[in-house]
Design a protein around this motif. Structure first.
Motif, PDB file in Angstrom:
ATOM      1  N   ARG A  95      60.808 127.455  20.502  1.00  0.00           N
ATOM      2  CA  ARG A  95      60.253 126.116  20.277  1.00  0.00           C
ATOM      3  C   ARG A  95      61.324 125.076  19.955  1.00  0.00           C
ATOM      4  O   ARG A  95      61.029 124.042  19.356  1.00  0.00           O
ATOM      5  CB  ARG A  95      59.210 126.146  19.146  1.00  0.00           C
ATOM      6  N   HIS A  96      62.576 125.341  20.315  1.00  0.00           N
ATOM      7  CA  HIS A  96      63.623 124.371  20.017  1.00  0.00           C
ATOM      8  C   HIS A  96      63.409 123.102  20.834  1.00  0.00           C
ATOM      9  O   HIS A  96      63.682 121.996  20.336  1.00  0.00           O
ATOM     10  CB  HIS A  96      65.005 124.962  20.312  1.00  0.00           C
ATOM     11  N   ALA A  97      62.921 123.248  22.047  1.00  0.00           N
ATOM     12  CA  ALA A  97      62.681 122.067  22.880  1.00  0.00           C
ATOM     13  C   ALA A  97      61.611 121.175  22.250  1.00  0.00           C
ATOM     14  O   ALA A  97      61.732 119.947  22.267  1.00  0.00           O
ATOM     15  CB  ALA A  97      62.265 122.492  24.283  1.00  0.00           C
ATOM     16  N   ALA A  98      60.566 121.798  21.674  1.00  0.00           N
ATOM     17  CA  ALA A  98      59.505 121.018  21.022  1.00  0.00           C
ATOM     18  C   ALA A  98      60.052 120.303  19.791  1.00  0.00           C
ATOM     19  O   ALA A  98      59.712 119.147  19.536  1.00  0.00           O
ATOM     20  CB  ALA A  98      58.347 121.936  20.636  1.00  0.00           C
ATOM     21  N   TRP A  99      60.908 121.004  19.018  1.00  0.00           N
ATOM     22  CA  TRP A  99      61.520 120.376  17.840  1.00  0.00           C
ATOM     23  C   TRP A  99      62.388 119.192  18.264  1.00  0.00           C
ATOM     24  O   TRP A  99      62.326 118.122  17.666  1.00  0.00           O
ATOM     25  CB  TRP A  99      62.354 121.404  17.081  1.00  0.00           C
ATOM     26  N   SER A 100      63.199 119.386  19.291  1.00  0.00           N
ATOM     27  CA  SER A 100      64.084 118.337  19.773  1.00  0.00           C
ATOM     28  C   SER A 100      63.284 117.122  20.232  1.00  0.00           C
ATOM     29  O   SER A 100      63.643 115.975  19.927  1.00  0.00           O
ATOM     30  CB  SER A 100      64.952 118.864  20.916  1.00  0.00           C
ATOM     31  N   ALA A 101      62.180 117.362  20.935  1.00  0.00           N
ATOM     32  CA  ALA A 101      61.346 116.253  21.405  1.00  0.00           C
ATOM     33  C   ALA A 101      60.723 115.514  20.226  1.00  0.00           C
ATOM     34  O   ALA A 101      60.618 114.278  20.233  1.00  0.00           O
ATOM     35  CB  ALA A 101      60.262 116.781  22.337  1.00  0.00           C
ATOM     36  N   THR A 104      63.407 113.469  18.502  1.00  0.00           N
ATOM     37  CA  THR A 104      63.707 112.313  19.356  1.00  0.00           C
ATOM     38  C   THR A 104      62.665 111.216  19.153  1.00  0.00           C
ATOM     39  O   THR A 104      63.008 110.028  19.047  1.00  0.00           O
ATOM     40  CB  THR A 104      63.747 112.733  20.831  1.00  0.00           C
ATOM     41  N   PRO A 124      69.463 115.815  18.935  1.00  0.00           N
ATOM     42  CA  PRO A 124      68.980 115.262  20.198  1.00  0.00           C
ATOM     43  C   PRO A 124      69.702 113.958  20.535  1.00  0.00           C
ATOM     44  O   PRO A 124      70.162 113.233  19.651  1.00  0.00           O
ATOM     45  CB  PRO A 124      67.488 115.010  19.925  1.00  0.00           C
TER      46      PRO A 124
END
Length: 566
Positions: A95-101, A104, A124
């Protein structure tokens, strides 16, 4: 009388060696921090922020990581006048992509000059100039003079949980934090720094963790024991075992944590607990399930826990934190109302007919048969002194006793608006100081009962159904993960149809759908058109753990939910 701001309290900690905080470490040992040591840690962080090029009024996004790092970093920012913006820590795995989004989106609103993260986490793009958080708190302490803000100055930015949409940033003004923190500690909890100790595992980017256990206790000079959130996630039994070991008297948690602790604390561990000293176990941050509190108390009554210690409450980031608390040293109120009447917008007590007259079929004793439809709601107490609660209809007209509508609140800690969100500000914050909370509820004998969220309300065959009532029923089915259920609707040929998404493990899929359908239909008398079993961790949630029902519904309608196969 002028009340001391956070920096005033900290300045008075010089050469005071009474306990301030203690932190649970990875090795299971506690590190005690005196008031003087806390002040020196704040001086270190204040110097670290200055050396990072930040000046009063600059915003810094700060990873709300382990308390022994975040707490001095946050307080050091306040000391030097920098405006901290707490961020959820990056996930340990996945879920790193979700955290990064998410970060952001937060940075787009907050516009921080600097982002401070731990370790080698890559910030990000566009989230601020990166700084190593560990180096900030490790700066040599320097006795810098504290920044003295104006009462209406923004102390920090608090993001709301964003359960029904994008996150929103609330500017927490100094006077609001001061008013709410003291109201919580003095009026709500009646705390005494000589005998009380707080204990918290709550996320520090969330208002309940940040205001409830960092700022408010500091204003009242009450010591606190901190447990990193990930420790609780790994071992829910750690919460109450630490309450017992550290002789803590005050703690708060969301509804799901009470369910998790009762289910995941072994009999042997429970037998070793001593909770007779606990004054307050507050329950808030999400709708409160009376059955969960009953099971929790039943599990831990042998430890000496007093039933009066359970304290339902209500609050939100837009009001800094607390608005209403059930009074201490008193059993919380429970309201048994007719489900059909509740769906029609009136909380009619059991024992009366829908017109409010005595019900001759009830005989004046006991509860009617469950098949008649009874909903049990938990009272969150009256508003704190200086605060007002009113229930209004969609047109903004005030409703009477026991009428269900939107909860509006007004008080000294209510914010003036959101950052960079003029439309949302106009919708929620009214010129006369009222805040439209988006929550549904009613007032009975001066106490607030919360029934759900306006935007999450399920309208099925003309009935208004609060989704959490459906979700709680689904959670009673064996194999369904507590906190991993979402009830929503889909378009049907005649009207909206009920869909329930449930997290479960592969071994639990067989027979799950019929059991969920039966549990909901028996209690609420409504058909379930689809039960979707998904893997644990699939249901979208906010950073504070609330289910994002609208996002779940979107994923269901678009067919992107990962369906669990039996």
């Amino acid at each position: 009388m002028h009340e001391a701001w956070v920096t005033d309290v900290l300045a008075g900690y010089a050469n005071d060696h009474r306990p301030a905080h203690e932190y649970l470490r990875e090795n299971g040992e506690w590190t005690a921090v005196s008031r003087h040591d806390l002040l020196r840690g704040v001086w270190s962080a204040a110097r670290g922020w200055r050396e990072a090029g930040l000046r009063p009024g600059d915003r810094v996004a700060v990873e709300a990581t382990d308390p022994q790092v975040f707490v001095p970093a946050f307080l050091g920012a306040l000391w030097t006048g920098v405006v901290p913006v707490p961020l959820p820590p990056p996930p340990a795995a996945g879920r790193h992509a979700a955290w990064s989004a998410h970060v952001t989106a937060m940075a787009r609103i907050a516009q921080p000059r600097v982002i401070a993260l731990r370790g080698d986490t890559e910030p990000p793009e566009g989230s601020g100039r990166p700084v190593a958080l560990d180096s900030v708190v490790a700066a040599p302490p320097e006795e810098l003079p504290p920044h003295n803000p104006e009462p209406d100055a923004t102390a920090y930015l608090q993001f709301s949980s964003g359960s029904t949409g994008n996150p929103r940033a609330v500017p927490a003004r100094m006077e609001s934090v001061l008013a709410n923190g003291l109201a919580i500690m003095h009026d709500g909890l009646r705390s005494d720094p000589a005998i009380d100790r707080g204990l918290s595992w709550l996320p520090l980017h969330h208002d309940m963790g940040l205001v409830g256990f960092v700022l408010a206790p500091l204003l009242a000079r009450v010591p606190v024991s901190f447990i990193p959130t990930r420790f609780f996630v790994r071992d829910p039994g750690l919460w109450l075992s630490s309450m017992s070991e550290r002789r803590a008297t005050i703690s708060f948690a969301p509804n799901f944590a009470f369910a998790l602790s009762a289910r995941r604390t072994s009999a042997e561990r429970t037998a070793a607990l001593d909770l007779g000293h606990v004054r307050v176990l507050g329950c808030g941050a999400e709708p409160i399930n009376h059955a969960v509190l009953e099971r929790f108390f039943s599990a831990f009554a042998p430890t000496g826990l007093a039933p009066e210690a359970l304290m339902p409450c209500y609050g939100l980031a837009e009001a800094t934190l607390a608005v209403a608390l059930s009074p201490p040293d008193r059993l919380y109120r429970v309201d048994h109302v007719r489900t059909a009447a509740l769906s029609a917008g009136q909380a009619t007590p059991v024992g009366t007919d829908p017109t409010g007259e005595a019900d001759p079929t009830d005989g004046g004793a006991g509860l009617p048969d469950p098949a008649d439809g009874v909903s049990t709601l938990v009272g969150c107490g009256p508003p704190l002194p200086g605060y007002e609660i009113v229930i209004r209809d969609p047109h903004g007209d005030a409703l009477g006793e026991r009428a269900v509508g939107e909860v509006w609140v007004r008080g000294p800690s209510v914010a003036h608006g959101y950052v960079a969100a003029p439309q949302e500000t106009r919708t929620s914050f009214l010129p006369d100081g009222w805040l439209r909370t988006g929550d549904l509820g009613y007032l009975a004998e001066g106490e607030l009962f919360v029934t759900g969220r306006v935007k999450d309300l399920l309208i099925l065959n003309g009935r208004n159904i609060d989704p959490q009532r459906v979700e709680w029923l689904a959670e009673t089915v064996s194999g369904v993960r507590a906190g991993g259920v979402v009830a929503c609707t889909r378009p049907g040929p005649q009207s909206e149809e009920l869909v329930i998404v449930v997290e479960c493990r592969t071994s639990a899929v067989s027979g799950l759908a019929p059991a969920v359908r039966e549990a909901v239909a028996t209690a609420l008398g409504i058909p379930v058109h689809d039960v979707v079993a998904v893997r644990p961790g699939t249901v979208p949630k906010t950073t504070s753990g609330k289910p994002r029902r609208q996002e779940t519904r979107r994923q269901y309608l678009e067919g992107v939910l990962h369906v669990q196969q039996g």
